[in-house]
Enzyme design. Structure first.
Site, PDB file in Angstrom:
ATOM      1  N   ARG A  88       1.046  -1.199   0.034  1.00  0.00           N
ATOM      2  CA  ARG A  88      -0.023  -0.040  -0.034  1.00  0.00           C
ATOM      3  C   ARG A  88       0.930   1.149   0.050  1.00  0.00           C
ATOM      4  NH1 ARG A  88      -4.840   0.963   4.046  1.00  0.00           N
ATOM      5  NH2 ARG A  88      -5.742   3.148   3.550  1.00  0.00           N
ATOM      6  N   GLU A 129      -5.709   1.167 -10.203  1.00  0.00           N
ATOM      7  CA  GLU A 129      -5.395   1.398  -8.638  1.00  0.00           C
ATOM      8  C   GLU A 129      -6.726   1.198  -7.896  1.00  0.00           C
ATOM      9  OE1 GLU A 129      -2.849   4.452  -5.972  1.00  0.00           O
ATOM     10  OE2 GLU A 129      -3.894   5.354  -7.657  1.00  0.00           O
TER      11      GLU A 129
END
Length: 341
Positions: free
Chosen positions: A71, A284
């Site tokens: 992340r 994404e």
């Protein structure tokens, strides 16, 4: 097939964030530094987090494979020093690798680096090497601003970055130029800092001559390149003023943009301005923008819809959704060929 070049493990089990909170608390003098062995996450927990999230959406949207990295906002290179980042990067990279082993035809791992403000980027080489050689990482994330929004690092063209570039060219792996959390209140992390960084990185590359020294180096600028496509004329003019060649010659043999642009007019602009050979499909998903657009009834990050609605030739769409990624990520191409794809 459709390859998503920009995926992050944004849905990792809560235990990961809990371990990180303890690590940060220890830096602030509250409690002991957690041991790596304190973090226990089972394969079933990993399966649960991706099957209900990334895999479900990939199946719904027809995405075959995602390049999967830690992340971005969790990289937080501004926290602690090199030792802190080294332990954190190692843990996060291992989790992405484990996901890729559980679903080898759906995820390919990419690595974050243990960057830290003011620390020689060469200290990242052992983790980079480990991830490529042991985990089969096909790419890495490179943060041009480890300070978290204060921009204390030299530009990407500075020679301090060269040890990383040398290793990248040795392994033939590209880097996505991706910042992390902003701790500068003037810059919202995903709404300002990310897009500022994309634009800033591109301008740094225009100002320098990095690709003269590294002609095979490949960099992906995410989020559609920030402001770059919208201001392509400005960048062409600035390149001329700096005595640089046309952008197609100066940077576009080495710089690529993804399709993480979350509305049709913006996507159309990207496809119109940037050559198709320099665009890689990406979404994404489960990232900065997770909601449904009330004007369309579809998720903002369902970028396949924008590409398919654009006026792309089949040749260009085929390049964007698959073949450019195979070219920019040679280790991914080798992985896919090994799977018979």
């Amino acid at each position: 097939m459709i390859i998503d070049c920009h995926g992050h493990y944004t849905t990792a089990p809560p235990a990961l964030a809990g371990w990180r909170e303890r690590q940060i608390a220890a830096l602030e003098g509250s409690g002991a530094t957690p041991a790596r062995s304190d973090l226990r996450i089972s394969d079933d927990e990993l399966r649960g987090t991706v099957e209900e999230n990334q895999l479900r959406l990939m199946d719904e949207r027809g995405i075959d494979l995602t390049i999967f990295s830690p992340r971005a906002s969790f990289m937080a290179h501004h926290v602690g020093g090199f030792e802190t980042s080294a332990e954190w990067a190692s843990i996060c990279n291992e989790l992405c690798y484990r996901v890729s082993t559980l679903y080898p035809e759906r995820f390919a791992p990419a690595a974050m680096l243990p960057q830290s403000p003011g620390v020689d980027p060469a200290t990242c080489i052992p983790e980079l090497t480990r991830c490529v050689e042991e985990y089969g990482a096909v790419a890495l994330n490179l943060n041009p601003d480890p300070s978290g929004g204060h921009w204390t690092a030299p530009p990407l063209t500075d020679r301090c970055w060269y040890p990383i570039y040398e290793k990248m060219t040795e392994y033939d792996v590209p880097a996505m130029v991706h910042v992390s959390t902003s701790v500068n209140p003037a810059f919202h992390t995903t709404g300002a800092h990310y897009l500022n960084a994309d634009t800033t990185a591109f301008m740094q590359l225009v100002q320098g001559d990095l690709f003269r020294d590294f002609p095979t180096l490949r960099l992906i600028i995410p989020h559609g390149g920030g402001a770059v496509p919208y201001h392509w004329g400005r960048f062409r003019g600035l390149a001329m003023a700096l005595g640089k060649p046309e952008l197609e010659e100066h940077v576009l043999n080495n710089v690529f943009f993804d399709t993480c642009v979350y509305h049709q007019p913006g996507s159309d602009l990207l496809f119109d301005v940037i050559p198709a050979r320099n665009i890689l499909f990406a979404s994404e998903m489960i990232g900065a923008v997770r909601s449904v657009d009330p004007r369309t009834g579809q998720h903002f990050d369902d970028t396949r819809r924008y590409a398919e609605a654009a006026k792309l030739s089949e040749e260009d769409w085929s390049a964007i959704r698959e073949h450019n990624a195979r070219s920019v990520y040679p280790r991914l191409d080798a992985l896919l060929k090994g799977q018979g794809r």
